[in-house]
Enzyme design. Structure first.
Site, PDB file in Angstrom:
ATOM      1  N   LYS A  80      -7.039   6.955  10.268  1.00  0.00           N
ATOM      2  CA  LYS A  80      -8.564   7.080  10.411  1.00  0.00           C
ATOM      3  C   LYS A  80      -8.934   7.701  11.768  1.00  0.00           C
ATOM      4  CE  LYS A  80      -9.865   3.360   7.346  1.00  0.00           C
ATOM      5  NZ  LYS A  80     -10.728   2.107   7.340  1.00  0.00           N
ATOM      6  N   GLU A 132       4.061   4.283   5.934  1.00  0.00           N
ATOM      7  CA  GLU A 132       2.919   3.708   5.830  1.00  0.00           C
ATOM      8  C   GLU A 132       1.851   4.635   5.072  1.00  0.00           C
ATOM      9  OE1 GLU A 132       1.458   0.967   6.556  1.00  0.00           O
ATOM     10  OE2 GLU A 132       1.714   0.419   8.614  1.00  0.00           O
ATOM     11  N   ASP A 133       0.851   3.687   4.490  1.00  0.00           N
ATOM     12  CA  ASP A 133      -0.278   4.123   3.713  1.00  0.00           C
ATOM     13  C   ASP A 133      -1.171   4.554   4.569  1.00  0.00           C
ATOM     14  OD1 ASP A 133      -1.050   1.618   4.451  1.00  0.00           O
ATOM     15  OD2 ASP A 133      -1.522   0.835   2.642  1.00  0.00           O
ATOM     16  N   ARG A 185      -5.248   0.328  -6.809  1.00  0.00           N
ATOM     17  CA  ARG A 185      -4.188   0.876  -6.155  1.00  0.00           C
ATOM     18  C   ARG A 185      -3.782   2.275  -7.069  1.00  0.00           C
ATOM     19  NH1 ARG A 185      -1.774  -2.274  -2.269  1.00  0.00           N
ATOM     20  NH2 ARG A 185      -2.161  -4.553  -2.218  1.00  0.00           N
ATOM     21  N   GLY A 204       0.748  -1.072   0.060  1.00  0.00           N
ATOM     22  CA  GLY A 204      -0.073   0.047   0.087  1.00  0.00           C
ATOM     23  C   GLY A 204       0.633   1.311   0.182  1.00  0.00           C
ATOM     24  N   ASP A 252      -5.276   2.622  11.019  1.00  0.00           N
ATOM     25  CA  ASP A 252      -6.508   2.308  11.547  1.00  0.00           C
ATOM     26  C   ASP A 252      -6.296   2.003  13.069  1.00  0.00           C
ATOM     27  OD1 ASP A 252      -6.129  -0.481  10.748  1.00  0.00           O
ATOM     28  OD2 ASP A 252      -7.238  -0.014   8.831  1.00  0.00           O
ATOM     29  N   ASP A 310      -5.887  -0.733  -1.634  1.00  0.00           N
ATOM     30  CA  ASP A 310      -6.685  -1.453  -2.599  1.00  0.00           C
ATOM     31  C   ASP A 310      -7.782  -2.281  -1.917  1.00  0.00           C
ATOM     32  OD1 ASP A 310      -5.625  -4.909  -2.278  1.00  0.00           O
ATOM     33  OD2 ASP A 310      -4.771  -3.412  -1.057  1.00  0.00           O
ATOM     34  N   PHE A 350     -13.751   2.557   4.541  1.00  0.00           N
ATOM     35  CA  PHE A 350     -12.900   1.785   3.775  1.00  0.00           C
ATOM     36  C   PHE A 350     -12.560   2.594   2.703  1.00  0.00           C
ATOM     37  CE2 PHE A 350     -11.621  -1.497   0.682  1.00  0.00           C
ATOM     38  CZ  PHE A 350     -10.705  -2.012   1.443  1.00  0.00           C
ATOM     39  N   VAL A 351     -11.189   2.721   2.291  1.00  0.00           N
ATOM     40  CA  VAL A 351     -10.839   3.574   1.084  1.00  0.00           C
ATOM     41  C   VAL A 351      -9.873   2.895   0.263  1.00  0.00           C
ATOM     42  CG1 VAL A 351     -11.323   5.956   2.174  1.00  0.00           C
ATOM     43  CG2 VAL A 351      -9.082   4.653   2.390  1.00  0.00           C
TER      44      VAL A 351
END
Length: 182
Positions: free
Chosen positions: A132, A100-101, A166, A45, A104, A160, A153-154
């Protein structure tokens, strides 16, 4: 803007991403002046964010990657972390910036930070594209955060669902029917 029937609402636009990543790059350049960091990307990610972030940092950075799994095919973390690909670099004495992407629950990141800290880096900080809001289960000190987003959820910009989306140049929600969400 790329149109996809599965995409719901755009959460972070392409322009917002570009502008914020430029700001983060300037902050990191200033903070790490004279001590270029090793950027450690969490695959898959974070690869898009890390690519753009690295070009916004005006220092001769190095790269390495880790691959971890805590989701499987789900849309929520399981809390069980497995390292699928470890680092090639020795972190002893290095200034490390973990890229990091999305953060959460924070459980995966907490595990990674503990694992990397045990390798004795000179410093260890985090650059997260997305955080988040209000769902972290553990306290985390995130040095660099691109955007705080709602608990949705994104996908897009490296994130992805079932290895798709992606390559979207923005971050967006999916229509719930795509992934079985509400």
């Amino acid at each position: 803007m790329v149109e996809h029937a599965d995409i719901g609402r755009v959460v972070v636009s392409e322009d917002e991403l570009r502008d914020r990543i430029a700001e983060l790059g300037k902050e990191i350049t200033s903070d790490y002046s004279g001590r270029p960091p090793l950027l450690v990307g969490v695959l898959k990610g974070a690869f898009v964010f890390m690519s753009d972030l690295s070009r916004a940092i005006d220092l001769p950075v190095e790269f390495d990657f880790m691959a971890v799994s805590s989701y499987g095919a789900a849309t929520k973390t399981s809390g069980v972390v497995r390292i699928l690909k470890d680092l090639d670099h020795d972190l002893d004495g290095q200034d490390v910036l973990l890229v990091e992407d999305i953060v959460d629950s924070g459980l995966t990141l907490k595990y990674l930070l503990k694992n990397l800290a045990a390798r004795k880096p000179k410093s260890l900080e985090v650059a997260a594209l997305l955080r988040k809001e209000g769902i972290q289960k553990v306290p985390l000190d995130l040095r660099y955060v691109g955007f705080d987003i709602p608990d949705e959820f994104v996908v897009g910009y490296g994130l992805d669902f079932a290895e798709r989306y992606r390559n979207l140049p923005y971050v967006a929600t999916l229509h719930p029917g795509v992934y079985g969400g509400e």
